[in-house]
Design a protein around this motif. Structure first.
Motif, PDB file in Angstrom:
ATOM      1  N   GLY A 101      -5.200   2.288   0.820  1.00 50.07           N
ATOM      2  CA  GLY A 101      -5.661   1.625   2.030  1.00 50.07           C
ATOM      3  C   GLY A 101      -5.189   2.332   3.279  1.00 50.07           C
ATOM      4  N   ASN A 102      -4.713   1.547   4.245  1.00 49.57           N
ATOM      5  CA  ASN A 102      -4.152   2.142   5.457  1.00 49.57           C
ATOM      6  C   ASN A 102      -2.652   1.877   5.523  1.00 49.57           C
ATOM      7  N   GLU A 103      -2.013   1.869   4.323  1.00 47.82           N
ATOM      8  CA  GLU A 103      -0.579   1.612   4.256  1.00 47.82           C
ATOM      9  C   GLU A 103       0.225   2.789   4.818  1.00 47.82           C
ATOM     10  N   LYS A 104       1.422   2.485   5.298  1.00 48.31           N
ATOM     11  CA  LYS A 104       2.322   3.507   5.829  1.00 48.31           C
ATOM     12  C   LYS A 104       2.663   4.532   4.753  1.00 48.31           C
ATOM     13  N   ARG A 105       2.862   5.776   5.196  1.00 48.25           N
ATOM     14  CA  ARG A 105       3.211   6.835   4.242  1.00 48.25           C
ATOM     15  C   ARG A 105       3.840   8.016   4.950  1.00 48.25           C
ATOM     16  N   THR A 106       4.619   8.772   4.167  1.00 45.16           N
ATOM     17  CA  THR A 106       5.147  10.069   4.579  1.00 45.16           C
ATOM     18  C   THR A 106       5.082  11.001   3.380  1.00 45.16           C
ATOM     19  N   VAL A 107       4.574  12.193   3.593  1.00 39.76           N
ATOM     20  CA  VAL A 107       4.578  13.255   2.577  1.00 39.76           C
ATOM     21  C   VAL A 107       5.399  14.410   3.130  1.00 39.76           C
ATOM     22  N   THR A 108       6.374  14.885   2.353  1.00 41.43           N
ATOM     23  CA  THR A 108       7.168  16.043   2.782  1.00 41.43           C
ATOM     24  C   THR A 108       7.196  17.086   1.685  1.00 41.43           C
ATOM     25  N   ALA A 109       7.349  18.336   2.080  1.00 43.74           N
ATOM     26  CA  ALA A 109       7.430  19.429   1.104  1.00 43.74           C
ATOM     27  C   ALA A 109       7.895  20.699   1.798  1.00 43.74           C
ATOM     28  N   TRP A 110       8.540  21.548   1.030  1.00 41.03           N
ATOM     29  CA  TRP A 110       8.753  22.939   1.420  1.00 41.03           C
ATOM     30  C   TRP A 110       7.651  23.770   0.766  1.00 41.03           C
ATOM     31  N   PHE A 111       7.118  24.742   1.486  1.00 39.37           N
ATOM     32  CA  PHE A 111       6.079  25.597   0.915  1.00 39.37           C
ATOM     33  C   PHE A 111       6.247  27.030   1.393  1.00 39.37           C
ATOM     34  N   LYS A 112       5.700  27.932   0.602  1.00 45.54           N
ATOM     35  CA  LYS A 112       5.692  29.360   0.916  1.00 45.54           C
ATOM     36  C   LYS A 112       4.394  29.930   0.365  1.00 45.54           C
ATOM     37  N   THR A 113       3.567  30.477   1.241  1.00 44.07           N
ATOM     38  CA  THR A 113       2.275  30.991   0.817  1.00 44.07           C
ATOM     39  C   THR A 113       1.871  32.190   1.661  1.00 44.07           C
ATOM     40  N   SER A 114       0.941  32.959   1.130  1.00 44.92           N
ATOM     41  CA  SER A 114       0.419  34.125   1.836  1.00 44.92           C
ATOM     42  C   SER A 114      -1.008  33.823   2.290  1.00 44.92           C
ATOM     43  N   THR A 115      -1.732  34.847   2.699  1.00 44.74           N
ATOM     44  CA  THR A 115      -3.105  34.672   3.164  1.00 44.74           C
ATOM     45  C   THR A 115      -4.098  34.532   2.005  1.00 44.74           C
ATOM     46  N   ARG A 127     -10.312   9.552  -3.654  1.00 40.64           N
ATOM     47  CA  ARG A 127     -11.618  10.108  -4.019  1.00 40.64           C
ATOM     48  C   ARG A 127     -12.336  10.617  -2.769  1.00 40.64           C
ATOM     49  N   ASN A 128     -13.253  11.555  -3.007  1.00 47.00           N
ATOM     50  CA  ASN A 128     -13.902  12.262  -1.909  1.00 47.00           C
ATOM     51  C   ASN A 128     -15.063  11.447  -1.328  1.00 47.00           C
ATOM     52  N   ILE A 129     -14.698  10.311  -0.754  1.00 45.02           N
ATOM     53  CA  ILE A 129     -15.630   9.457  -0.009  1.00 45.02           C
ATOM     54  C   ILE A 129     -14.999   9.208   1.351  1.00 45.02           C
ATOM     55  N   GLU A 130     -15.808   9.055   2.359  1.00 43.37           N
ATOM     56  CA  GLU A 130     -15.312   8.929   3.724  1.00 43.37           C
ATOM     57  C   GLU A 130     -14.144   7.946   3.831  1.00 43.37           C
ATOM     58  N   GLY A 131     -13.001   8.457   4.267  1.00 49.65           N
ATOM     59  CA  GLY A 131     -11.809   7.659   4.492  1.00 49.65           C
ATOM     60  C   GLY A 131     -10.972   7.375   3.266  1.00 49.65           C
ATOM     61  N   GLU A 132     -11.432   7.751   2.061  1.00 45.22           N
ATOM     62  CA  GLU A 132     -10.805   7.299   0.828  1.00 45.22           C
ATOM     63  C   GLU A 132      -9.985   8.359   0.101  1.00 45.22           C
ATOM     64  N   MET A 133      -9.733   9.473   0.739  1.00 49.26           N
ATOM     65  CA  MET A 133      -8.949  10.550   0.133  1.00 49.26           C
ATOM     66  C   MET A 133      -7.762  10.859   1.020  1.00 49.26           C
ATOM     67  N   PHE A 134      -6.705  11.426   0.419  1.00 49.84           N
ATOM     68  CA  PHE A 134      -5.578  11.902   1.219  1.00 49.84           C
ATOM     69  C   PHE A 134      -5.109  13.231   0.629  1.00 49.84           C
ATOM     70  N   ASN A 135      -5.462  14.306   1.305  1.00 47.95           N
ATOM     71  CA  ASN A 135      -5.116  15.660   0.869  1.00 47.95           C
ATOM     72  C   ASN A 135      -4.272  16.348   1.927  1.00 47.95           C
ATOM     73  N   VAL A 136      -3.265  17.080   1.487  1.00 49.08           N
ATOM     74  CA  VAL A 136      -2.465  17.918   2.386  1.00 49.08           C
ATOM     75  C   VAL A 136      -2.658  19.360   1.949  1.00 49.08           C
ATOM     76  N   MET A 137      -3.091  20.200   2.882  1.00 54.17           N
ATOM     77  CA  MET A 137      -3.457  21.576   2.574  1.00 54.17           C
ATOM     78  C   MET A 137      -2.917  22.537   3.625  1.00 54.17           C
ATOM     79  N   ILE A 138      -2.939  23.818   3.280  1.00 53.85           N
ATOM     80  CA  ILE A 138      -2.803  24.905   4.251  1.00 53.85           C
ATOM     81  C   ILE A 138      -4.142  25.634   4.283  1.00 53.85           C
ATOM     82  N   HIS A 139      -4.718  25.749   5.489  1.00 51.35           N
ATOM     83  CA  HIS A 139      -6.044  26.352   5.633  1.00 51.35           C
ATOM     84  C   HIS A 139      -6.021  27.307   6.816  1.00 51.35           C
ATOM     85  N   GLU A 140      -6.257  28.572   6.518  1.00 52.01           N
ATOM     86  CA  GLU A 140      -6.280  29.615   7.554  1.00 52.01           C
ATOM     87  C   GLU A 140      -4.983  29.603   8.369  1.00 52.01           C
ATOM     88  N   GLY A 141      -3.885  29.396   7.688  1.00 52.44           N
ATOM     89  CA  GLY A 141      -2.577  29.449   8.328  1.00 52.44           C
ATOM     90  C   GLY A 141      -2.174  28.200   9.073  1.00 52.44           C
TER      91      GLY A 141
END
Length: 335
Positions: A101-115, A127-141
């Motif tokens: 839902g719209n519950e409180k959250r925190t996601v933390t991580a250490w990461f190391k990546t190249s290009t 799931r990949n429906i409007e508003g219903e997914m939560f993804n954390v990514m690195i995109h174009e730096g």
């Protein structure tokens, strides 16, 4: 191993020279969650394992038949960070469906990546429906947070520099229910979100309403495009069912996962004339706090200092035994 919650049937077929028989037991296995407590929902320190160190014990499992790799973490502790395989269909998962839902959250991580790679997924659920997914990514730096048919991008870039960075993502519905209201902290500092007029997309329009019935947690993969996998290293991945403030995020960022030492040493020489001195140096990993040297043929014959100076009064070839210890254990090396 069962990685999803639910009630499951079990079927057994046996065969011998006289024939075959099958037994089916309906609703035979009931899989529920471990009854943990507290706001730390998962914690993966990757200390040469994929176990969850939170009270909920939501251990990860391997998807795609591979052997997880472990490398040195940001502090140089060996086998203390996860090295993703960088192959489609190979990632980590568990039976936890994340914060909904719209519950409180925190996601933390250490990461190391190249290009290498495009949208590189650290962690994902929903799931990949409007508003219903939560993804954390690195995109174009940059950091990219997706909520289904929308995305939010950090202003800070250059995060694909093959160096360790700490990331924290928080969402507090009291700040607003849109994706744009997510806060992104990079290396302990609150970053500026890019508007939709720049690199973000519909972050000002879509409300967060994360699904927790369809897809469970993934590390290093997302369920809607197979190629959006993680390339590089991850460490100390956590999800909290609360909003951490900046001070708490810095405390998490600076926390150290203790590990047993790995003994190693060198010396300024291995071939001398009798009566000469050799300077030994501790080069062990994982911060030992005590040292014990044994010098065959040496003077002194034993030492408990970190970097001893030893004289060899007689001709010969001699062994050196070195043992190091900290609160997590000990290790020994003999040369």
């Amino acid at each position: 191993q069962y990685i999803s919650l639910g009630t499951f049937n079990v079927s057994l077929t046996v065969t011998n020279s006289s024939g075959t028989s099958t037994e089916l037991k309906n609703e035979y296995i009931n899989v529920t969650e471990n009854m943990g407590s507290g706001n730390l929902q998962v914690h993966f320190p990757f200390q040469e394992s994929i176990k969850d160190e939170s009270s909920y014990s939501r251990d990860l499992v391997i998807v795609g038949s591979y052997e997880p790799g472990y490398v040195a973490d940001k502090n140089g502790n060996s086998n203390s960070a996860y090295l993703a395989p960088g192959e489609v269909g190979k990632y980590l998962s568990n039976s936890y469906y994340g914060i909904g839902g719209n519950e409180k959250r925190t996601v933390t991580a250490w990461f190391k990546t190249s290009t290498t790679g495009s949208r590189k997924t650290l962690i994902s659920w929903g799931r990949n429906i409007e508003g219903e997914m939560f993804n954390v990514m690195i995109h174009e730096g940059t950091v990219r947070v997706e909520a289904g048919s929308c995305s939010l991008r950090s202003k800070k870039s250059g995060l694909d520099d093959n160096l360790w960075h700490h990331l924290a993502i928080t969402f507090d519905p009291n700040d607003g229910d849109k994706l744009k209201d997510v806060k992104i902290y990079i290396d302990g500092e609150l970053d500026t979100n890019q508007p939709d007029s720049a690199a973000s997309y519909r972050s000002e329009d879509v409300s967060i309403n994360t699904d927790i019935t369809t897809n469970s947690l993934r590390i290093g993969s997302v369920n809607y495009v197979d190629s959006y996998i993680w390339y590089g290293e991850l460490d100390d991945v956590r999800i909290y069912s609360e909003v951490l403030n900046n001070e708490a995020i810095i405390e998490v960022m600076n926390s150290i996962d203790a590990a047993a030492p790995i003994a190693d040493f060198n010396s300024n020489s291995t071939s001398i004339f009798y009566g000469e001195e050799v300077q030994f140096s501790d080069t062990s990993l994982n911060a030992p706090t005590s040292w014990h040297w044994t010098f065959e043929g040496g003077d002194p014959a034993e030492s408990t200092v970190q970097h001893p100076l030893v004289t060899y009064p007689f001709n010969g070839t001699y062994n050196v035994t070195f043992k190091v210890t900290n609160t997590e254990g000990s290790d020994e090396k003999i040369i």
